[in-house]
Design a protein around this motif. Structure first.
Motif, mmCIF file in Angstrom:
data_model
loop_
_atom_site.group_PDB
_atom_site.id
_atom_site.type_symbol
_atom_site.label_atom_id
_atom_site.label_comp_id
_atom_site.label_asym_id
_atom_site.label_seq_id
_atom_site.Cartn_x
_atom_site.Cartn_y
_atom_site.Cartn_z
ATOM 1 N N HIS A 1 0.822 -1.207 0.000
ATOM 2 C CA HIS A 1 0.000 0.000 0.000
ATOM 3 C C HIS A 1 0.859 1.261 0.000
ATOM 4 O O HIS A 1 1.781 1.393 0.798
ATOM 5 C CB HIS A 1 -0.923 -0.013 1.221
ATOM 6 C CG HIS A 1 -1.834 1.163 1.295
ATOM 7 N ND1 HIS A 1 -2.777 1.398 0.324
ATOM 8 C CD2 HIS A 1 -1.954 2.159 2.195
ATOM 9 C CE1 HIS A 1 -3.446 2.503 0.641
ATOM 10 N NE2 HIS A 1 -2.960 2.975 1.767
ATOM 11 N N ARG B 1 -2.129 -2.814 7.908
ATOM 12 C CA ARG B 1 -2.445 -2.975 9.323
ATOM 13 C C ARG B 1 -2.909 -1.694 10.018
ATOM 14 O O ARG B 1 -3.294 -1.746 11.165
ATOM 15 C CB ARG B 1 -1.218 -3.520 10.064
ATOM 16 C CG ARG B 1 -0.926 -4.953 9.702
ATOM 17 C CD ARG B 1 0.124 -5.551 10.610
ATOM 18 N NE ARG B 1 0.164 -6.983 10.467
ATOM 19 C CZ ARG B 1 0.863 -7.623 9.559
ATOM 20 N NH1 ARG B 1 1.578 -6.953 8.685
ATOM 21 N NH2 ARG B 1 0.857 -8.945 9.500
ATOM 22 N N LEU C 1 -5.012 1.525 11.384
ATOM 23 C CA LEU C 1 -6.396 1.680 11.808
ATOM 24 C C LEU C 1 -7.247 2.371 10.750
ATOM 25 O O LEU C 1 -8.383 1.983 10.496
ATOM 26 C CB LEU C 1 -6.447 2.481 13.121
ATOM 27 C CG LEU C 1 -7.813 2.695 13.735
ATOM 28 C CD1 LEU C 1 -8.397 1.354 14.150
ATOM 29 C CD2 LEU C 1 -7.728 3.619 14.926
ATOM 30 N N HIS C 2 -6.677 3.382 10.081
ATOM 31 C CA HIS C 2 -7.417 4.150 9.083
ATOM 32 C C HIS C 2 -7.032 3.774 7.659
ATOM 33 O O HIS C 2 -7.355 4.507 6.723
ATOM 34 C CB HIS C 2 -7.193 5.649 9.299
ATOM 35 C CG HIS C 2 -7.605 6.113 10.660
ATOM 36 N ND1 HIS C 2 -8.918 6.107 11.071
ATOM 37 C CD2 HIS C 2 -6.887 6.555 11.711
ATOM 38 C CE1 HIS C 2 -8.989 6.554 12.322
ATOM 39 N NE2 HIS C 2 -7.768 6.825 12.735
ATOM 40 N N ASN C 3 -6.337 2.653 7.483
ATOM 41 C CA ASN C 3 -5.857 2.250 6.171
ATOM 42 C C ASN C 3 -7.044 1.881 5.269
ATOM 43 O O ASN C 3 -7.834 0.990 5.587
ATOM 44 C CB ASN C 3 -4.909 1.053 6.326
ATOM 45 C CG ASN C 3 -4.191 0.731 5.056
ATOM 46 O OD1 ASN C 3 -4.801 0.502 4.034
ATOM 47 N ND2 ASN C 3 -2.875 0.701 5.128
ATOM 48 N N LYS C 4 -7.155 2.579 4.144
ATOM 49 C CA LYS C 4 -8.296 2.369 3.238
ATOM 50 C C LYS C 4 -8.223 1.010 2.555
ATOM 51 O O LYS C 4 -9.249 0.423 2.239
ATOM 52 C CB LYS C 4 -8.331 3.477 2.181
ATOM 53 C CG LYS C 4 -8.417 4.885 2.745
ATOM 54 C CD LYS C 4 -9.679 5.082 3.554
ATOM 55 C CE LYS C 4 -9.843 6.495 4.025
ATOM 56 N NZ LYS C 4 -9.083 6.814 5.225
ATOM 57 N N ARG D 1 -7.041 -1.758 3.949
ATOM 58 C CA ARG D 1 -7.509 -2.717 4.950
ATOM 59 C C ARG D 1 -9.027 -2.680 5.082
ATOM 60 O O ARG D 1 -9.667 -3.696 5.325
ATOM 61 C CB ARG D 1 -6.858 -2.417 6.312
ATOM 62 C CG ARG D 1 -7.212 -3.442 7.392
ATOM 63 C CD ARG D 1 -6.790 -2.985 8.764
ATOM 64 N NE ARG D 1 -7.449 -1.758 9.179
ATOM 65 C CZ ARG D 1 -8.705 -1.658 9.598
ATOM 66 N NH1 ARG D 1 -9.470 -2.719 9.658
ATOM 67 N NH2 ARG D 1 -9.215 -0.500 9.966
ATOM 68 N N GLN D 2 -9.610 -1.501 4.872
ATOM 69 C CA GLN D 2 -11.061 -1.345 4.966
ATOM 70 C C GLN D 2 -11.784 -1.791 3.692
ATOM 71 O O GLN D 2 -12.993 -1.686 3.595
ATOM 72 C CB GLN D 2 -11.408 0.122 5.238
ATOM 73 C CG GLN D 2 -10.926 0.611 6.580
ATOM 74 C CD GLN D 2 -11.115 2.112 6.758
ATOM 75 O OE1 GLN D 2 -11.558 2.806 5.848
ATOM 76 N NE2 GLN D 2 -10.770 2.605 7.931
ATOM 77 N N HIS D 3 -11.031 -2.276 2.707
ATOM 78 C CA HIS D 3 -11.571 -2.771 1.442
ATOM 79 C C HIS D 3 -12.315 -1.695 0.658
ATOM 80 O O HIS D 3 -13.366 -1.955 0.069
ATOM 81 C CB HIS D 3 -12.484 -3.986 1.660
ATOM 82 C CG HIS D 3 -11.777 -5.157 2.247
ATOM 83 N ND1 HIS D 3 -10.975 -5.991 1.504
ATOM 84 C CD2 HIS D 3 -11.717 -5.625 3.512
ATOM 85 C CE1 HIS D 3 -10.461 -6.926 2.277
ATOM 86 N NE2 HIS D 3 -10.891 -6.724 3.515
ATOM 87 N N ILE D 4 -11.780 -0.473 0.655
ATOM 88 C CA ILE D 4 -12.314 0.583 -0.202
ATOM 89 C C ILE D 4 -11.903 0.229 -1.627
ATOM 90 O O ILE D 4 -10.721 0.065 -1.922
ATOM 91 C CB ILE D 4 -11.761 1.965 0.202
ATOM 92 C CG1 ILE D 4 -12.044 2.262 1.681
ATOM 93 C CG2 ILE D 4 -12.311 3.052 -0.698
ATOM 94 C CD1 ILE D 4 -13.488 2.353 2.058
ATOM 95 N N LYS E 1 -8.932 1.747 -3.807
ATOM 96 C CA LYS E 1 -7.572 1.686 -3.280
ATOM 97 C C LYS E 1 -6.833 0.408 -3.678
ATOM 98 O O LYS E 1 -5.674 0.241 -3.352
ATOM 99 C CB LYS E 1 -7.594 1.794 -1.744
ATOM 100 C CG LYS E 1 -8.196 3.090 -1.247
ATOM 101 C CD LYS E 1 -7.407 4.273 -1.758
ATOM 102 C CE LYS E 1 -8.025 5.573 -1.335
ATOM 103 N NZ LYS E 1 -7.280 6.723 -1.838
#
Length: 124
Positions: free
Chosen positions: A22, A38, A40-43, A45-48, A51
């Motif tokens: 990323h 990893r 907390l606000h990683n887009k 990781r949030q499956h946006i 991205k």
């Protein structure tokens, strides 16, 4: 059956996205090899969706041909002539730490046994 699965693998891999670390395109010091996101606000990781895609089990090859060379043979790494005995029906890759003298011996023996060498060097 292996030929069909190799064709399936080729088709799957052509559709597979390129999984890069990323934001590796933003910093020169970051390599592109995949690392799990990893933060907390990683887009990612949030499956946006915009991205990129995350590595998941569905992107893998069929289990029967996983790790095969594109020629359709299983690969085996060899460090000396004695290890060629276990390489029947496999493609041989000579280890990088092997010197030229031993490498030429391995290549000569493999040619005698009718084995395919994936990384040949020198005269043999």
């Amino acid at each position: 059956m292996a030929e069909r699965l190799l064709r399936v693998r080729t088709r799957q891999k052509s559709k597979k996205p390129e999984f890069n670390f990323h934001d590796s395109h933003k910093k020169k010091k970051l390599g592109t090899s995949w690392r799990k996101p990893r933060g907390l606000h990683n887009k990612l990781r949030q499956h946006i969706a915009a991205k990129g895609r995350v590595v998941q089990p569905g992107f893998g090859s069929p289990k029967a041909v996983r790790g095969y060379h594109p020629s359709g043979m299983a690969e085996i790494r060899v460090n000396n002539v004695a290890e060629l005995a276990a390489a029947q029906g496999c493609a041989v890759r000579i280890a990088s730490a092997v010197g030229m003298k031993k490498r030429l011996d391995i290549q000569a023996k493999a040619a005698e046994m009718g084995l395919k060498i994936l990384n040949p060097k020198g005269g043999a």
